[in-house]
Design a protein around this motif. Structure first.
Motif, PDB file in Angstrom:
ATOM      1  N   GLU A   2      39.434  61.607  29.623  1.00  0.00           N
ATOM      2  CA  GLU A   2      40.902  61.574  29.589  1.00  0.00           C
ATOM      3  C   GLU A   2      41.475  61.763  30.996  1.00  0.00           C
ATOM      4  OE1 GLU A   2      42.223  64.459  26.852  1.00  0.00           O
ATOM      5  OE2 GLU A   2      41.465  63.383  25.073  1.00  0.00           O
ATOM      6  N   GLN A   3      40.773  62.622  31.787  1.00  0.00           N
ATOM      7  CA  GLN A   3      41.246  62.858  33.158  1.00  0.00           C
ATOM      8  C   GLN A   3      41.119  61.596  34.001  1.00  0.00           C
ATOM      9  OE1 GLN A   3      39.259  66.057  35.114  1.00  0.00           O
ATOM     10  NE2 GLN A   3      40.664  66.049  36.883  1.00  0.00           N
ATOM     11  N   LEU A   4      40.021  60.868  33.808  1.00  0.00           N
ATOM     12  CA  LEU A   4      39.850  59.626  34.549  1.00  0.00           C
ATOM     13  C   LEU A   4      40.898  58.601  34.162  1.00  0.00           C
ATOM     14  CD1 LEU A   4      35.945  59.218  34.443  1.00  0.00           C
ATOM     15  CD2 LEU A   4      37.367  59.891  36.395  1.00  0.00           C
ATOM     16  N   ILE A   5      41.205  58.557  32.863  1.00  0.00           N
ATOM     17  CA  ILE A   5      42.227  57.615  32.393  1.00  0.00           C
ATOM     18  C   ILE A   5      43.582  57.967  32.989  1.00  0.00           C
ATOM     19  CG2 ILE A   5      43.473  56.772  30.377  1.00  0.00           C
ATOM     20  CD1 ILE A   5      40.894  57.111  28.767  1.00  0.00           C
ATOM     21  N   GLU A   6      43.867  59.279  33.047  1.00  0.00           N
ATOM     22  CA  GLU A   6      45.147  59.703  33.615  1.00  0.00           C
ATOM     23  C   GLU A   6      45.226  59.338  35.107  1.00  0.00           C
ATOM     24  OE1 GLU A   6      45.542  63.825  32.894  1.00  0.00           O
ATOM     25  OE2 GLU A   6      45.846  63.621  30.720  1.00  0.00           O
ATOM     26  N   GLN A   7      44.103  59.570  35.830  1.00  0.00           N
ATOM     27  CA  GLN A   7      44.099  59.228  37.257  1.00  0.00           C
ATOM     28  C   GLN A   7      44.236  57.723  37.467  1.00  0.00           C
ATOM     29  OE1 GLN A   7      40.509  60.871  38.868  1.00  0.00           O
ATOM     30  NE2 GLN A   7      41.337  62.967  38.965  1.00  0.00           N
ATOM     31  N   ALA A   8      43.580  56.953  36.571  1.00  0.00           N
ATOM     32  CA  ALA A   8      43.696  55.499  36.671  1.00  0.00           C
ATOM     33  C   ALA A   8      45.123  55.063  36.418  1.00  0.00           C
ATOM     34  CB  ALA A   8      42.753  54.818  35.685  1.00  0.00           C
ATOM     35  N   GLY A   9      45.776  55.757  35.449  1.00  0.00           N
ATOM     36  CA  GLY A   9      47.165  55.421  35.177  1.00  0.00           C
ATOM     37  C   GLY A   9      48.070  55.738  36.342  1.00  0.00           C
ATOM     38  N   VAL A  10      47.710  56.775  37.114  1.00  0.00           N
ATOM     39  CA  VAL A  10      48.529  57.141  38.270  1.00  0.00           C
ATOM     40  C   VAL A  10      48.336  56.140  39.409  1.00  0.00           C
ATOM     41  CG1 VAL A  10      48.875  58.882  40.052  1.00  0.00           C
ATOM     42  CG2 VAL A  10      48.580  59.584  37.668  1.00  0.00           C
ATOM     43  N   TYR A  11      47.092  55.781  39.681  1.00  0.00           N
ATOM     44  CA  TYR A  11      46.800  54.927  40.831  1.00  0.00           C
ATOM     45  C   TYR A  11      46.906  53.433  40.534  1.00  0.00           C
ATOM     46  CZ  TYR A  11      45.074  59.085  43.180  1.00  0.00           C
ATOM     47  OH  TYR A  11      44.985  60.318  43.769  1.00  0.00           O
ATOM     48  N   TRP A  12      46.907  53.082  39.237  1.00  0.00           N
ATOM     49  CA  TRP A  12      46.939  51.657  38.909  1.00  0.00           C
ATOM     50  C   TRP A  12      48.160  50.948  39.471  1.00  0.00           C
ATOM     51  CZ3 TRP A  12      43.893  47.903  37.744  1.00  0.00           C
ATOM     52  CH2 TRP A  12      44.411  46.702  37.226  1.00  0.00           C
ATOM     53  N   PRO A  13      49.379  51.451  39.335  1.00  0.00           N
ATOM     54  CA  PRO A  13      50.552  50.758  39.912  1.00  0.00           C
ATOM     55  C   PRO A  13      50.445  50.598  41.426  1.00  0.00           C
ATOM     56  CG  PRO A  13      51.238  52.419  38.337  1.00  0.00           C
ATOM     57  CD  PRO A  13      49.780  52.647  38.566  1.00  0.00           C
ATOM     58  N   LEU A  14      49.881  51.630  42.072  1.00  0.00           N
ATOM     59  CA  LEU A  14      49.734  51.538  43.528  1.00  0.00           C
ATOM     60  C   LEU A  14      48.728  50.444  43.900  1.00  0.00           C
ATOM     61  CD1 LEU A  14      50.483  52.707  46.280  1.00  0.00           C
ATOM     62  CD2 LEU A  14      48.624  54.355  46.006  1.00  0.00           C
ATOM     63  N   MET A  15      47.645  50.354  43.113  1.00  0.00           N
ATOM     64  CA  MET A  15      46.645  49.316  43.377  1.00  0.00           C
ATOM     65  C   MET A  15      47.234  47.930  43.137  1.00  0.00           C
ATOM     66  SD  MET A  15      43.361  51.164  41.571  1.00  0.00           S
ATOM     67  CE  MET A  15      42.316  49.730  41.775  1.00  0.00           C
ATOM     68  N   VAL A  16      48.020  47.795  42.098  1.00  0.00           N
ATOM     69  CA  VAL A  16      48.663  46.500  41.815  1.00  0.00           C
ATOM     70  C   VAL A  16      49.623  46.129  42.940  1.00  0.00           C
ATOM     71  CG1 VAL A  16      50.222  45.268  40.267  1.00  0.00           C
ATOM     72  CG2 VAL A  16      48.404  46.703  39.326  1.00  0.00           C
ATOM     73  N   SER A  17      50.418  47.126  43.366  1.00  0.00           N
ATOM     74  CA  SER A  17      51.354  46.869  44.465  1.00  0.00           C
ATOM     75  C   SER A  17      50.615  46.489  45.743  1.00  0.00           C
ATOM     76  CB  SER A  17      52.225  48.105  44.714  1.00  0.00           C
ATOM     77  OG  SER A  17      53.006  48.416  43.579  1.00  0.00           O
ATOM     78  N   GLY A  18      49.496  47.178  45.999  1.00  0.00           N
ATOM     79  CA  GLY A  18      48.709  46.860  47.186  1.00  0.00           C
ATOM     80  C   GLY A  18      48.150  45.447  47.133  1.00  0.00           C
ATOM     81  N   ALA A  19      47.679  45.045  45.942  1.00  0.00           N
ATOM     82  CA  ALA A  19      47.146  43.685  45.793  1.00  0.00           C
ATOM     83  C   ALA A  19      48.240  42.648  46.002  1.00  0.00           C
ATOM     84  CB  ALA A  19      46.517  43.528  44.405  1.00  0.00           C
ATOM     85  N   LYS A  20      49.425  42.909  45.398  1.00  0.00           N
ATOM     86  CA  LYS A  20      50.551  41.987  45.584  1.00  0.00           C
ATOM     87  C   LYS A  20      50.948  41.896  47.059  1.00  0.00           C
ATOM     88  CE  LYS A  20      52.701  42.611  41.028  1.00  0.00           C
ATOM     89  NZ  LYS A  20      53.913  43.099  40.320  1.00  0.00           N
ATOM     90  N   ALA A  21      51.013  43.053  47.711  1.00  0.00           N
ATOM     91  CA  ALA A  21      51.399  43.079  49.127  1.00  0.00           C
ATOM     92  C   ALA A  21      50.398  42.300  49.972  1.00  0.00           C
ATOM     93  CB  ALA A  21      51.506  44.518  49.614  1.00  0.00           C
TER      94      ALA A  21
END
Length: 268
Positions: A2-21
């Motif tokens: 659950e902790q990994l899922i929560e961390q993934a949920g936190v960093y996922w938008p940043l990773m998506v934004s980084g990929a778009k950028a």
């Protein structure tokens, strides 16, 4: 888990934004290069416009579009343009102090384009550095030496130096000196030089070729020849006349003295 899922949920938008950028940055870099090339080619197709202006305009367009791409990348990360302006305003002083030399080159680039002391394809000497102008952009002037060595001159250095443009005028004067022996006839030697000059089609007849006795040296009578030619014929004409005058002197019995030593022996 659950902790990994929560961390993934936190960093996922940043990773998506980084990929778009990253995608925007790559596509923007490619697009700005293509657009600047189109601008350069369109301008350079006009015969009345100097190629220097086309290259300079393409450089300006490229940097302006890259600034737009940078703003778009920052917007992806949620940094609004207004915030960016505020940040830039706060950082202007620091950037200005850190980039004094670069900003000086930029300002000098505009001055070089405005007054155009040299253009692409011309042979110039900039503060003791000589070469053919290959490019002039926002920040630097690119020269190529006669043996094809690349030289990059910052525009700030170029604008602040003495510029000698050997290609600015359509014609140039070729000055040559020939030494003859004191026992030779100066008028005959002058006639030979004029004959060789007038026999070369690259020599212009207006102004007319000119030969005079200009110096009485230690071992020679020095004759100076002055002829005019097209700027692009300067060196080949000078080389050709040097050889043809030497051969004509030999054929007509005119000697060219050279330094020599005389040994005198005394008895006793």
């Amino acid at each position: 888990m659950e902790q990994l899922i929560e961390q993934a949920g936190v960093y996922w938008p940043l990773m998506v934004s980084g990929a778009k950028a990253l995608v925007v940055l790559i596509l923007g870099w490619i697009a700005t290069g293509w657009i600047s090339s189109v601008v350069r080619n369109r301008i350079n197709r006009t015969p009345r416009i100097d190629p220097t202006l086309g290259n300079f305009a393409a450089s300006v367009v490229r940097w302006a579009l890259l600034a737009v791409v940078l703003v778009a990348v920052l917007n992806i990360f949620g940094i609004e343009a207004t915030s960016l302006v505020a940040m830039l305003g706060a950082a202007t002083l620091a950037i200005g102090l850190a980039l004094q030399g670069t900003l000086s080159d930029l300002a000098a680039g505009f001055m070089l384009i405005l007054f155009r002391p040299y253009r692409i394809g011309q042979y110039v000497d900039i503060g003791g550095t000589a070469g053919t102008v290959k490019d002039l952009n926002l920040f630097v002037t690119e020269l190529a030496t006669p043996d094809n060595v690349q030289i990059i001159v910052p525009n700030g250095k170029a604008w602040g130096s003495i510029i000698t443009n050997f290609s600015h005028h359509g014609t140039r004067r070729v000055d040559m000196m020939f030494g003859i022996d004191y026992g030779d006839n100066a008028e005959t030697a002058k006639a030979i030089i004029l004959e060789q000059a007038k026999g070369d089609e690259r020599v212009l007849q207006d102004p007319a070729p000119w030969v005079r006795v200009t110096n009485l040296g230690d071992s020679s009578v020095d004759l100076t020849a002055r002829v005019w030619c097209k700027a692009e014929d300067y060196w080949e004409l000078k080389f050709a006349l040097t050889q043809s005058v030497k051969e004509a002197f030999d054929a007509r019995g005119i000697s060219i003295p050279y330094p020599h030593s005389v040994e005198i022996k005394k008895d006793g």
